[in-house]
Design a protein around this motif. Structure first.
Motif, PDB file in Angstrom:
ATOM      1  N   ALA A   1       0.821  -1.212   0.000  1.00 20.11           N
ATOM      2  CA  ALA A   1       0.000   0.000   0.000  1.00 20.11           C
ATOM      3  C   ALA A   1       0.856   1.263   0.000  1.00 20.11           C
ATOM      4  O   ALA A   1       0.642   2.182  -0.806  1.00 20.11           O
ATOM      5  CB  ALA A   1      -0.922  -0.011   1.223  1.00 20.11           C
ATOM      6  N   ILE A   2       1.829   1.307   0.871  1.00 20.01           N
ATOM      7  CA  ILE A   2       2.650   2.512   1.007  1.00 20.01           C
ATOM      8  C   ILE A   2       3.563   2.692  -0.197  1.00 20.01           C
ATOM      9  O   ILE A   2       3.847   3.818  -0.620  1.00 20.01           O
ATOM     10  CB  ILE A   2       3.436   2.462   2.333  1.00 20.01           C
ATOM     11  N   THR A   3       3.982   1.599  -0.795  1.00 19.97           N
ATOM     12  CA  THR A   3       4.795   1.682  -2.010  1.00 19.97           C
ATOM     13  C   THR A   3       3.994   2.307  -3.144  1.00 19.97           C
ATOM     14  O   THR A   3       4.509   3.133  -3.907  1.00 19.97           O
ATOM     15  CB  THR A   3       5.297   0.284  -2.412  1.00 19.97           C
ATOM     16  N   LEU A   4       2.722   1.939  -3.258  1.00 19.36           N
ATOM     17  CA  LEU A   4       1.862   2.522  -4.288  1.00 19.36           C
ATOM     18  C   LEU A   4       1.629   4.010  -4.022  1.00 19.36           C
ATOM     19  O   LEU A   4       1.693   4.836  -4.942  1.00 19.36           O
ATOM     20  CB  LEU A   4       0.519   1.787  -4.327  1.00 19.36           C
ATOM     21  N   ILE A   5       1.367   4.344  -2.778  1.00 19.12           N
ATOM     22  CA  ILE A   5       1.128   5.747  -2.415  1.00 19.12           C
ATOM     23  C   ILE A   5       2.367   6.596  -2.701  1.00 19.12           C
ATOM     24  O   ILE A   5       2.272   7.698  -3.261  1.00 19.12           O
ATOM     25  CB  ILE A   5       0.710   5.849  -0.935  1.00 19.12           C
ATOM     26  N   CYS A   6       3.534   6.075  -2.334  1.00 18.31           N
ATOM     27  CA  CYS A   6       4.778   6.820  -2.575  1.00 18.31           C
ATOM     28  C   CYS A   6       5.131   6.847  -4.065  1.00 18.31           C
ATOM     29  O   CYS A   6       5.741   7.814  -4.548  1.00 18.31           O
ATOM     30  CB  CYS A   6       5.919   6.224  -1.753  1.00 18.31           C
ATOM     31  N   GLY A   7       4.733   5.804  -4.802  1.00 18.95           N
ATOM     32  CA  GLY A   7       4.915   5.815  -6.255  1.00 18.95           C
ATOM     33  C   GLY A   7       4.113   6.944  -6.881  1.00 18.95           C
ATOM     34  O   GLY A   7       4.576   7.617  -7.809  1.00 18.95           O
ATOM     35  N   ALA A   8       2.917   7.170  -6.335  1.00 22.27           N
ATOM     36  CA  ALA A   8       2.071   8.267  -6.819  1.00 22.27           C
ATOM     37  C   ALA A   8       2.717   9.619  -6.549  1.00 22.27           C
ATOM     38  O   ALA A   8       2.744  10.498  -7.417  1.00 22.27           O
ATOM     39  CB  ALA A   8       0.703   8.192  -6.142  1.00 22.27           C
ATOM     40  N   THR A   9       3.263   9.785  -5.334  1.00 23.81           N
ATOM     41  CA  THR A   9       3.909  11.067  -5.015  1.00 23.81           C
ATOM     42  C   THR A   9       5.132  11.305  -5.900  1.00 23.81           C
ATOM     43  O   THR A   9       5.408  12.436  -6.300  1.00 23.81           O
ATOM     44  CB  THR A   9       4.329  11.145  -3.532  1.00 23.81           C
ATOM     45  N   ASP A  10       5.845  10.221  -6.237  1.00 28.32           N
ATOM     46  CA  ASP A  10       7.015  10.356  -7.116  1.00 28.32           C
ATOM     47  C   ASP A  10       6.596  10.853  -8.501  1.00 28.32           C
ATOM     48  O   ASP A  10       7.263  11.719  -9.092  1.00 28.32           O
ATOM     49  CB  ASP A  10       7.741   9.014  -7.247  1.00 28.32           C
ATOM     50  N   ILE A  11       5.509  10.301  -9.034  1.00 30.78           N
ATOM     51  CA  ILE A  11       5.028  10.711 -10.355  1.00 30.78           C
ATOM     52  C   ILE A  11       4.579  12.164 -10.333  1.00 30.78           C
ATOM     53  O   ILE A  11       4.890  12.952 -11.237  1.00 30.78           O
ATOM     54  CB  ILE A  11       3.874   9.793 -10.821  1.00 30.78           C
ATOM     55  N   HIS A  12       3.850  12.548  -9.287  1.00 33.23           N
ATOM     56  CA  HIS A  12       3.399  13.933  -9.173  1.00 33.23           C
ATOM     57  C   HIS A  12       4.571  14.889  -8.981  1.00 33.23           C
ATOM     58  O   HIS A  12       4.551  16.015  -9.505  1.00 33.23           O
ATOM     59  CB  HIS A  12       2.409  14.054  -8.017  1.00 33.23           C
ATOM     60  N   ASP A  13       5.604  14.453  -8.258  1.00 31.54           N
ATOM     61  CA  ASP A  13       6.804  15.287  -8.082  1.00 31.54           C
ATOM     62  C   ASP A  13       7.474  15.570  -9.425  1.00 31.54           C
ATOM     63  O   ASP A  13       7.993  16.672  -9.649  1.00 31.54           O
ATOM     64  CB  ASP A  13       7.809  14.600  -7.152  1.00 31.54           C
ATOM     65  N   ASP A  14       7.484  14.572 -10.298  1.00 35.42           N
ATOM     66  CA  ASP A  14       8.092  14.759 -11.612  1.00 35.42           C
ATOM     67  C   ASP A  14       7.355  15.834 -12.415  1.00 35.42           C
ATOM     68  O   ASP A  14       7.977  16.572 -13.188  1.00 35.42           O
ATOM     69  CB  ASP A  14       8.094  13.439 -12.399  1.00 35.42           C
ATOM     70  N   ILE A  15       6.042  15.909 -12.226  1.00 37.37           N
ATOM     71  CA  ILE A  15       5.265  16.948 -12.911  1.00 37.37           C
ATOM     72  C   ILE A  15       5.673  18.325 -12.384  1.00 37.37           C
ATOM     73  O   ILE A  15       5.933  19.259 -13.152  1.00 37.37           O
ATOM     74  CB  ILE A  15       3.753  16.733 -12.697  1.00 37.37           C
ATOM     75  N   ILE A  16       5.746  18.445 -11.046  1.00 35.21           N
ATOM     76  CA  ILE A  16       6.103  19.724 -10.417  1.00 35.21           C
ATOM     77  C   ILE A  16       7.497  20.164 -10.835  1.00 35.21           C
ATOM     78  O   ILE A  16       7.732  21.333 -11.147  1.00 35.21           O
ATOM     79  CB  ILE A  16       6.022  19.597  -8.880  1.00 35.21           C
ATOM     80  N   ASP A  17       8.435  19.190 -10.856  1.00 37.55           N
ATOM     81  CA  ASP A  17       9.836  19.502 -11.180  1.00 37.55           C
ATOM     82  C   ASP A  17      10.126  19.513 -12.677  1.00 37.55           C
ATOM     83  O   ASP A  17      11.261  19.760 -13.087  1.00 37.55           O
ATOM     84  CB  ASP A  17      10.770  18.486 -10.505  1.00 37.55           C
TER      85      ASP A  17
END
Length: 334
Positions: A87-103
């Motif tokens: 569960a937490i790996t999926l949630i953190c995978g989502a934050t990583d993808i969104h971070d790439d958009i921001i950066d």
């Protein structure tokens, strides 16, 4: 006379050991995460393709491994952590993808990011999908443990997401900022390491650790996560593409921040960073300026201080797994 090949062989041995630990401790959770996201009937061809692409390079074993190890460190059953790790790996995978958009990160290491290959809209939607799936697994997993433990796990995860989001927002102030203070930047990095602390805390909670053990392992996780980020800063400062991207779109890496603080290197460093077009030879000059300012050495000292602090936390754990120490030791090589 010292054998110059020895450090390299020791580094290779350490990397091999860490990979072995990750496979043993995190693979089951990662495979569960991958299996779960393909169970849904996704109608969008674009999302299916993006999901398949993401799965080809996504290999986050670190977070579920840490949850597993911290559970065992307080004498808990590490098998309990598998679904939570997924569960937490999926949630953190989502934050990583969104971070790439921001950066605006179109490439990481040897591959295009989801943002780089499929664009902002698909990256945003895929990140949302991983969030939803991760929280769905988390809710099911929480029904298998006591109400008290489930409440604590949810609270840790909630705090993690708020802190990471706050950190991302604060980091926006550092873009194109040539006057960042050291302590201000280190505080930001510690906020960005909230996910690693959360993994350590959740593992300890699932293992039935005392309040003190949960807190100590959480602090260990925070130090470990911050060291990981600082290691990336060191690498980025001497990588042409990464450094160029960070100058244009993100916060500057710490070695460059410290170079700007040095009176002997400040003016020339500013001149290059402020150029409309930065050439390869400019980056070579920046590398020399970083070396002249001894910025990398200063960052390594900061890392060493954090390493020693993390070691002191581990000594307070009753059945501290030696593999937690190996993960920490590896930061001095990786």
């Amino acid at each position: 006379m010292k054998n110059k090949s020895q450090p390299t062989s020791k580094k290779e041995e350490m990397i091999k050991e860490v990979r072995k630990i990750m496979e043993k401790r995190g693979r089951k959770a990662l495979e569960l995460a991958k299996e779960s996201i393909f169970k849904e009937n996704i109608q969008s061809k674009e999302i299916r393709e993006a999901l398949k692409y993401f799965m080809e390079y996504w290999n986050d074993l670190a977070r579920p491994s840490l949850i597993n190890l911290c559970c065992e460190a307080v004498d808990g059953d590490p098998e309990v952590t598998v679904s939570f790790g997924a569960a937490i790996t999926l949630i953190c995978g989502a934050t990583d993808i969104h971070d790439d958009i921001i950066d605006k990160s179109k490439r990481k290491m040897s591959h295009l990011t989801i943002f780089g290959k499929f664009g902002e809209d698909i990256a945003l939607l895929l990140g949302d999908y991983l969030f939803f799936k991760g929280f769905s697994i988390l809710n099911k997993s929480c029904k298998e443990i006591s109400v008290e433990k489930a409440s604590r796990v949810r609270r840790v995860l909630e705090n993690m997401l708020f802190e990471m989001g706050d950190g991302e927002a604060l980091e926006l102030r550092f873009r194109n900022n040539l006057n960042v203070e050291l302590q201000e930047y280190l505080s930001l990095l510690k906020m960005k390491a909230a996910d690693i602390e959360a993994c350590a805390r959740i593992g300890a909670i699932l293992g039935g650790g005392s309040e003190k053990e949960v807190d100590v392992l959480g602090k260990y996780g925070r130090m470990l996560g911050t060291i990981f980020i600082l290691r990336d800063d060191l690498a980025d400062a001497f990588d042409y593409e990464e450094l160029f991207h960070r100058i244009k779109h993100e916060s500057l890496p710490l070695p460059l921040i410290l170079t700007l603080k040095n009176p002997e290197t400040k003016a020339e460093t500013q001149r290059i960073i402020c150029k409309e077009k930065i050439k390869k030879e400019d980056m070579d000059i920046l590398s020399k300026l970083i070396s002249k300012a001894k910025a990398a050495t200063k960052v390594r000292r900061i890392i060493n201080d954090m390493y020693l602090t993390a070691c002191s936390y581990l000594r307070e754990i009753r059945c501290m797994n030696k593999e937690l120490k190996i993960l920490l030791d590896a930061t001095t090589f990786l």
